[in-house]
Design a protein around this motif. Sequence first.
Motif, mmCIF file in Angstrom:
data_model
loop_
_atom_site.group_PDB
_atom_site.id
_atom_site.type_symbol
_atom_site.label_atom_id
_atom_site.label_comp_id
_atom_site.label_asym_id
_atom_site.label_seq_id
_atom_site.Cartn_x
_atom_site.Cartn_y
_atom_site.Cartn_z
ATOM 1 N N LEU A 83 -2.489 -3.133 -3.778
ATOM 2 C CA LEU A 83 -3.818 -3.721 -3.761
ATOM 3 C C LEU A 83 -4.676 -2.991 -4.776
ATOM 4 C CD1 LEU A 83 -6.057 -5.506 -2.414
ATOM 5 C CD2 LEU A 83 -6.431 -3.595 -0.834
ATOM 6 N N VAL A 84 -5.378 -3.738 -5.623
ATOM 7 C CA VAL A 84 -6.320 -3.119 -6.558
ATOM 8 C C VAL A 84 -7.592 -2.813 -5.776
ATOM 9 C CG1 VAL A 84 -7.569 -3.351 -8.724
ATOM 10 C CG2 VAL A 84 -5.328 -4.424 -8.471
ATOM 11 N N ILE A 85 -8.006 -1.548 -5.733
ATOM 12 C CA ILE A 85 -9.114 -1.129 -4.876
ATOM 13 C C ILE A 85 -10.396 -0.809 -5.646
ATOM 14 C CG2 ILE A 85 -7.600 -0.261 -3.063
ATOM 15 C CD1 ILE A 85 -8.023 2.568 -4.166
ATOM 16 N N ASP A 86 -10.363 -0.942 -6.973
ATOM 17 C CA ASP A 86 -11.571 -0.660 -7.753
ATOM 18 C C ASP A 86 -11.472 -1.395 -9.085
ATOM 19 O OD1 ASP A 86 -14.020 0.345 -8.456
ATOM 20 O OD2 ASP A 86 -13.468 2.464 -8.286
ATOM 21 N N GLY A 87 -12.608 -1.506 -9.751
ATOM 22 C CA GLY A 87 -12.619 -2.144 -11.058
ATOM 23 C C GLY A 87 -12.796 -3.654 -10.975
ATOM 24 N N ALA A 88 -12.698 -4.315 -12.139
ATOM 25 C CA ALA A 88 -12.935 -5.757 -12.226
ATOM 26 C C ALA A 88 -11.960 -6.572 -11.392
ATOM 27 C CB ALA A 88 -12.854 -6.200 -13.692
ATOM 28 N N PHE A 89 -10.751 -6.066 -11.193
ATOM 29 C CA PHE A 89 -9.720 -6.807 -10.467
ATOM 30 C C PHE A 89 -9.616 -6.394 -8.997
ATOM 31 C CE2 PHE A 89 -8.507 -6.944 -14.932
ATOM 32 C CZ PHE A 89 -8.243 -8.296 -15.108
ATOM 33 N N LYS A 90 -10.636 -5.749 -8.491
ATOM 34 C CA LYS A 90 -10.635 -5.291 -7.098
ATOM 35 C C LYS A 90 -10.320 -6.449 -6.149
ATOM 36 C CE LYS A 90 -13.511 -2.893 -3.682
ATOM 37 N NZ LYS A 90 -14.835 -2.235 -3.438
ATOM 38 N N GLY A 91 -9.379 -6.207 -5.224
ATOM 39 C CA GLY A 91 -9.004 -7.226 -4.254
ATOM 40 C C GLY A 91 -7.753 -7.993 -4.618
#
Length: 227
Positions: free
Chosen positions: A181-189
């Motif tokens: 899971l991407v947890i930070d940045g533009a692609f979070k979620g």
Amino acid sequence: MNALTDADTRRGGKNPPHAGLTSSVSPKAHSDGVSSPNVPIGNGEKPAWFALRVTYGRVEKAAELLRKEKVETFVAQHTISRIINGQKVFFKESLIPNVFFARMTPSHAHFLLEPSAQHLPSYIRFFRNKLLPRQADMMHPPIVISNKEMDNFMKLVSVKSEHIKVVDKEKCRFKTGEEVLVIDGAFKGVRGKVARVSSEQRVVIELTIHWLIATAYIPTAFIKKTD
């Protein structure tokens, strides 16, 4: 391919018209091509996303015809740039050429898209799954995509980035195959698998078994393994 105005570049384009109930898809995802929700559900059927293909250059026209039928559609686009008169100009173009997505019940999908029904122009047709056996009509079944997969896909392509791309599996060097899971940045979620693409660490999602879509570069600190 359409040039983006200053008002459009932050959200990936103007919102399409909406009618009826609101969708469960996030507003950010709506800004990249989601239209009005599906018609009422009958016979206990649940709506699903169907991949549709069209002849060259007719994606927007086809999606508009589906919207007139009160069908929710999504045209996946990504950002590209060109140098024009010495200035960098951003554009939006289809991420998967000649393909868009529509959410409806199976019976409504067949009602609209079976060739014999003639409810829509013949240049709009199901994208069929040739990895599955042929049906009674001697056609392969349509590609059906779960709401969960589509929500993840729309979340990814809603990000304004020139580095989002469809990739070949042979060109992806997956690290562990575990979902993250991407947890930070533009692609979070966004959920997917960590892979090396174009010499960069990215998160790659699988839309059914037919398309792999990669984010831009993702730092390790922005990635968390899921349970």
